[in-house]
Design a protein around this motif. Sequence first.
Motif, PDB file in Angstrom:
ATOM      1  N   ARG A 103       0.833  -1.207   0.000  1.00 20.09           N
ATOM      2  CA  ARG A 103       0.000   0.000   0.000  1.00 20.09           C
ATOM      3  C   ARG A 103       0.867   1.258   0.000  1.00 20.09           C
ATOM      4  O   ARG A 103       0.623   2.203  -0.766  1.00 20.09           O
ATOM      5  CB  ARG A 103      -0.932   0.000   1.200  1.00 20.09           C
ATOM      6  N   SER A 104       1.863   1.304   0.864  1.00 20.72           N
ATOM      7  CA  SER A 104       2.696   2.508   0.948  1.00 20.72           C
ATOM      8  C   SER A 104       3.483   2.723  -0.341  1.00 20.72           C
ATOM      9  O   SER A 104       3.671   3.868  -0.778  1.00 20.72           O
ATOM     10  CB  SER A 104       3.645   2.419   2.150  1.00 20.72           C
ATOM     11  N   GLU A 105       3.926   1.638  -0.990  1.00 21.29           N
ATOM     12  CA  GLU A 105       4.650   1.780  -2.258  1.00 21.29           C
ATOM     13  C   GLU A 105       3.723   2.315  -3.344  1.00 21.29           C
ATOM     14  O   GLU A 105       4.113   3.189  -4.134  1.00 21.29           O
ATOM     15  CB  GLU A 105       5.237   0.427  -2.683  1.00 21.29           C
ATOM     16  N   ILE A 106       2.507   1.805  -3.414  1.00 22.34           N
ATOM     17  CA  ILE A 106       1.569   2.261  -4.435  1.00 22.34           C
ATOM     18  C   ILE A 106       1.161   3.710  -4.186  1.00 22.34           C
ATOM     19  O   ILE A 106       1.073   4.520  -5.122  1.00 22.34           O
ATOM     20  CB  ILE A 106       0.340   1.331  -4.499  1.00 22.34           C
ATOM     21  N   VAL A 107       0.911   4.058  -2.918  1.00 18.68           N
ATOM     22  CA  VAL A 107       0.543   5.445  -2.592  1.00 18.68           C
ATOM     23  C   VAL A 107       1.655   6.399  -3.021  1.00 18.68           C
ATOM     24  O   VAL A 107       1.412   7.443  -3.647  1.00 18.68           O
ATOM     25  CB  VAL A 107       0.239   5.584  -1.091  1.00 18.68           C
ATOM     26  N   ALA A 108       2.890   6.044  -2.690  1.00 19.55           N
ATOM     27  CA  ALA A 108       4.034   6.892  -3.066  1.00 19.55           C
ATOM     28  C   ALA A 108       4.164   6.981  -4.582  1.00 19.55           C
ATOM     29  O   ALA A 108       4.405   8.062  -5.137  1.00 19.55           O
ATOM     30  CB  ALA A 108       5.319   6.345  -2.448  1.00 19.55           C
ATOM     31  N   ALA A 109       4.013   5.843  -5.262  1.00 17.88           N
ATOM     32  CA  ALA A 109       4.156   5.833  -6.715  1.00 17.88           C
ATOM     33  C   ALA A 109       3.111   6.719  -7.382  1.00 17.88           C
ATOM     34  O   ALA A 109       3.431   7.507  -8.290  1.00 17.88           O
ATOM     35  CB  ALA A 109       4.061   4.400  -7.230  1.00 17.88           C
ATOM     36  N   ARG A 110       1.873   6.607  -6.946  1.00 18.66           N
ATOM     37  CA  ARG A 110       0.809   7.416  -7.543  1.00 18.66           C
ATOM     38  C   ARG A 110       1.051   8.900  -7.305  1.00 18.66           C
ATOM     39  O   ARG A 110       0.823   9.730  -8.193  1.00 18.66           O
ATOM     40  CB  ARG A 110      -0.555   7.001  -6.985  1.00 18.66           C
ATOM     41  N   ALA A 111       1.540   9.241  -6.118  1.00 17.09           N
ATOM     42  CA  ALA A 111       1.816  10.642  -5.809  1.00 17.09           C
ATOM     43  C   ALA A 111       2.937  11.193  -6.692  1.00 17.09           C
ATOM     44  O   ALA A 111       2.939  12.379  -7.039  1.00 17.09           O
ATOM     45  CB  ALA A 111       2.191  10.789  -4.338  1.00 17.09           C
ATOM     46  N   LEU A 112       3.872  10.327  -7.074  1.00 17.15           N
ATOM     47  CA  LEU A 112       5.008  10.774  -7.879  1.00 17.15           C
ATOM     48  C   LEU A 112       4.794  10.572  -9.379  1.00 17.15           C
ATOM     49  O   LEU A 112       5.729  10.723 -10.169  1.00 17.15           O
ATOM     50  CB  LEU A 112       6.290  10.069  -7.417  1.00 17.15           C
ATOM     51  N   GLY A 113       3.576  10.214  -9.789  1.00 21.98           N
ATOM     52  CA  GLY A 113       3.243  10.197 -11.205  1.00 21.98           C
ATOM     53  C   GLY A 113       3.243   8.847 -11.874  1.00 21.98           C
ATOM     54  O   GLY A 113       3.100   8.760 -13.098  1.00 21.98           O
ATOM     55  N   VAL A 114       3.366   7.757 -11.102  1.00 21.06           N
ATOM     56  CA  VAL A 114       3.438   6.414 -11.672  1.00 21.06           C
ATOM     57  C   VAL A 114       2.056   5.769 -11.657  1.00 21.06           C
ATOM     58  O   VAL A 114       1.322   5.867 -10.676  1.00 21.06           O
ATOM     59  CB  VAL A 114       4.456   5.544 -10.883  1.00 21.06           C
ATOM     60  N   ASP A 115       1.716   5.068 -12.764  1.00 19.17           N
ATOM     61  CA  ASP A 115       0.405   4.433 -12.905  1.00 19.17           C
ATOM     62  C   ASP A 115       0.453   2.915 -12.777  1.00 19.17           C
ATOM     63  O   ASP A 115      -0.594   2.262 -12.839  1.00 19.17           O
ATOM     64  CB  ASP A 115      -0.186   4.771 -14.276  1.00 19.17           C
ATOM     65  N   GLY A 116       1.638   2.342 -12.636  1.00 19.56           N
ATOM     66  CA  GLY A 116       1.733   0.897 -12.522  1.00 19.56           C
ATOM     67  C   GLY A 116       3.166   0.443 -12.315  1.00 19.56           C
ATOM     68  O   GLY A 116       4.111   1.210 -12.508  1.00 19.56           O
ATOM     69  N   PHE A 117       3.318  -0.814 -11.913  1.00 23.35           N
ATOM     70  CA  PHE A 117       4.635  -1.429 -11.727  1.00 23.35           C
ATOM     71  C   PHE A 117       4.785  -2.613 -12.667  1.00 23.35           C
ATOM     72  O   PHE A 117       3.835  -3.378 -12.895  1.00 23.35           O
ATOM     73  CB  PHE A 117       4.802  -1.945 -10.296  1.00 23.35           C
ATOM     74  N   GLN A 118       5.983  -2.813 -13.167  1.00 20.10           N
ATOM     75  CA  GLN A 118       6.361  -4.058 -13.834  1.00 20.10           C
ATOM     76  C   GLN A 118       7.477  -4.665 -12.979  1.00 20.10           C
ATOM     77  O   GLN A 118       8.534  -4.071 -12.790  1.00 20.10           O
ATOM     78  CB  GLN A 118       6.791  -3.822 -15.276  1.00 20.10           C
ATOM     79  N   PHE A 119       7.203  -5.856 -12.421  1.00 18.27           N
ATOM     80  CA  PHE A 119       8.078  -6.456 -11.410  1.00 18.27           C
ATOM     81  C   PHE A 119       9.235  -7.228 -12.037  1.00 18.27           C
ATOM     82  O   PHE A 119       9.036  -8.053 -12.945  1.00 18.27           O
ATOM     83  CB  PHE A 119       7.276  -7.409 -10.519  1.00 18.27           C
ATOM     84  N   PHE A 120      10.433  -6.945 -11.558  1.00 15.93           N
ATOM     85  CA  PHE A 120      11.620  -7.721 -11.919  1.00 15.93           C
ATOM     86  C   PHE A 120      11.335  -9.199 -11.670  1.00 15.93           C
ATOM     87  O   PHE A 120      11.003  -9.596 -10.563  1.00 15.93           O
ATOM     88  CB  PHE A 120      12.791  -7.255 -11.055  1.00 15.93           C
ATOM     89  N   TYR A 121      11.462 -10.018 -12.719  1.00 14.90           N
ATOM     90  CA  TYR A 121      11.043 -11.417 -12.632  1.00 14.90           C
ATOM     91  C   TYR A 121      12.071 -12.279 -13.359  1.00 14.90           C
ATOM     92  O   TYR A 121      11.924 -12.589 -14.547  1.00 14.90           O
ATOM     93  CB  TYR A 121       9.651 -11.584 -13.250  1.00 14.90           C
TER      94      TYR A 121
END
Length: 420
Positions: A103-121
């Motif tokens: 939750r905290s990572e997504i909240v921070a990402a959205r605040a900084l302009g990010v709409d999604g993550f692609q996870f290192f796999y």
Amino acid sequence: MNKKPMFLLLGLPFVLFSANAAELAPNRPELSLPLLDKKMVVAHFMTGLVDNSNGAKNPQFYSNSPIFHPTGDPEAIAQSKSIGPMYLFLYRRGERSDEEVARSEIVAARALGVDGFQFFYPCSGDALMASYNKTIVSFFRVAEQEFADFKLTLCLCNPQVGTEAEKIARWAKHINALLAETRESPAWLKSPDGRTVMYQWVGDPLADAVGKNLGKVLSGADAIRAIATAYEKLAQAVELPIAYVYHLRYPENEQHVNQVFDYFPAVWTWTDGDRMASFRRIDEIAKSRERTYSVTIYPEFYGHDYIKGMPKGKAGLPIRGAHTPVAQLHRSYQPCRLTYIYRSLLELAVETDTPLISVATWNDYGEATHLAPEINHNFVPGILLNYYKRLWQKHPNPIETETAMAIFKKYPSTSQPTYA
């Protein structure tokens, strides 16, 4: 060619290959379909670098070594990092649940302009991939429940060990385990016609035709076709229609770019510096081929570790330690001229009107490519991203509020400049 039942995507067949499938045909109709239904910023997320019950005890963050301690021994200095993610100053490690971390990572990402993550796999062993899946599932749960507009996907990275068939089987095993919990999730990043959008990073070694000889991708169309065929076999093994965003590592080579677009719907780059003329040409080719060029942005780049000596041909920033001659400790880096490269890439995204901005990275603190809040970068990369994002989205008022930013490099007070 043997076929299994097909998925239908807007009337287009998604062919499921057998293990002995023929090579993939070029210029399939689905490659020209839109990749996204709206403009998005998607950031690469280093899956193991999370502060949850599952996170690795990564020495980048949790080293007991003093950071730049003036009297620390050289080995300690060489192993320590000059970074501090903001969450380390707010929480004790492991005190939050996996979902709270997500939750905290997504909240921070959205605040900084990010709409999604692609996870290192990576294409790795069972224990590591089980831990990565656990982390990724926690993000899916939180995104589904609280952030319907935030999308998630995988970045399939550097499959080096084994034959093509072995690597496909290994990756499919782990992806299918993840899909067992997330297959129907609306949080997956998908194209309008229903393909799951997945990234690649140094993904060429999946194909036996390439293996560890990455230079083979420049030897002609055969290698690219073999790579595309291998990834289509992986799509079959996980029973998903996939639109792959290919990692383009040779942006200056127009013939190579065209060969890639014969088989892939989209490309992105990585920390490739000031190659704006080549990037503009890629965009021109992409538009002419009805493909997607995703402009990749990053704030800066430093090598992962301090090293003794300096490999030939590498740029290096000397690190001063009390017991070590300056010439013996270096850290590879890319001169990004403070925010110049970052701003230039953002301006390129606005200029080309790309539908997809890729961020390399959200949280690779050890290489300083991170957008996430951290003691050195603070919020500057996010403030700049939000400004350019509003321009890119053609917002009538791109400036939300007047902001002053100080951008600088830190050096020891005893450093003396050198001149060429």
